[in-house]
Design a protein around this motif. Structure first.
Motif: not given
Length: 65
Positions: A25-26, A28-30, A32-33, A37, A39-40
Motif C-alpha cells: 500500500i505504501d 502504491v501511494r508513493e 501515485n505521489a 495513477n 491501482r492495485s
C-alpha cells in the motif's frame, strides 16, 4: 502517458501475502505521489493480483516493477 499492467501469480499463502500488504500500500501511494495513477488489487479466487499504472515508457515501467 501509456498504461502498464503487472500481473502476479498466487505463489504464496494468503497469510504470507497479507503480511506484505501494508508495504505494498505504501508503494502504491508513493507511485501515485509521483504521478503514476497506480491501482492495485488481489484476486480472491486465483490468488495473486494486478498492478495498473502509468509510466513514460516501457523502460520506465520496467524500472517501477
Amino acid at each position: 502517458m501509456p498504461w502498464f499492467a503487472k500481473i502476479e501469480r498466487g505463489i504464496v499463502s494468503k497469510d504470507e501475502f497479507d503480511r506484505h500488504v501494508p508495504a505494498h500500500i505504501d508503494f502504491v501511494r508513493e507511485l501515485n505521489a509521483q504521478g503514476h495513477n497506480a491501482r492495485s488489487g488481489y484476486w480472491n479466487r486465483r490468488g495473486g493480483g494486478m498492478l495498473l499504472f502509468e509510466a513514460e515508457s516501457f523502460q520506465a515501467a520496467q524500472a517501477i516493477v
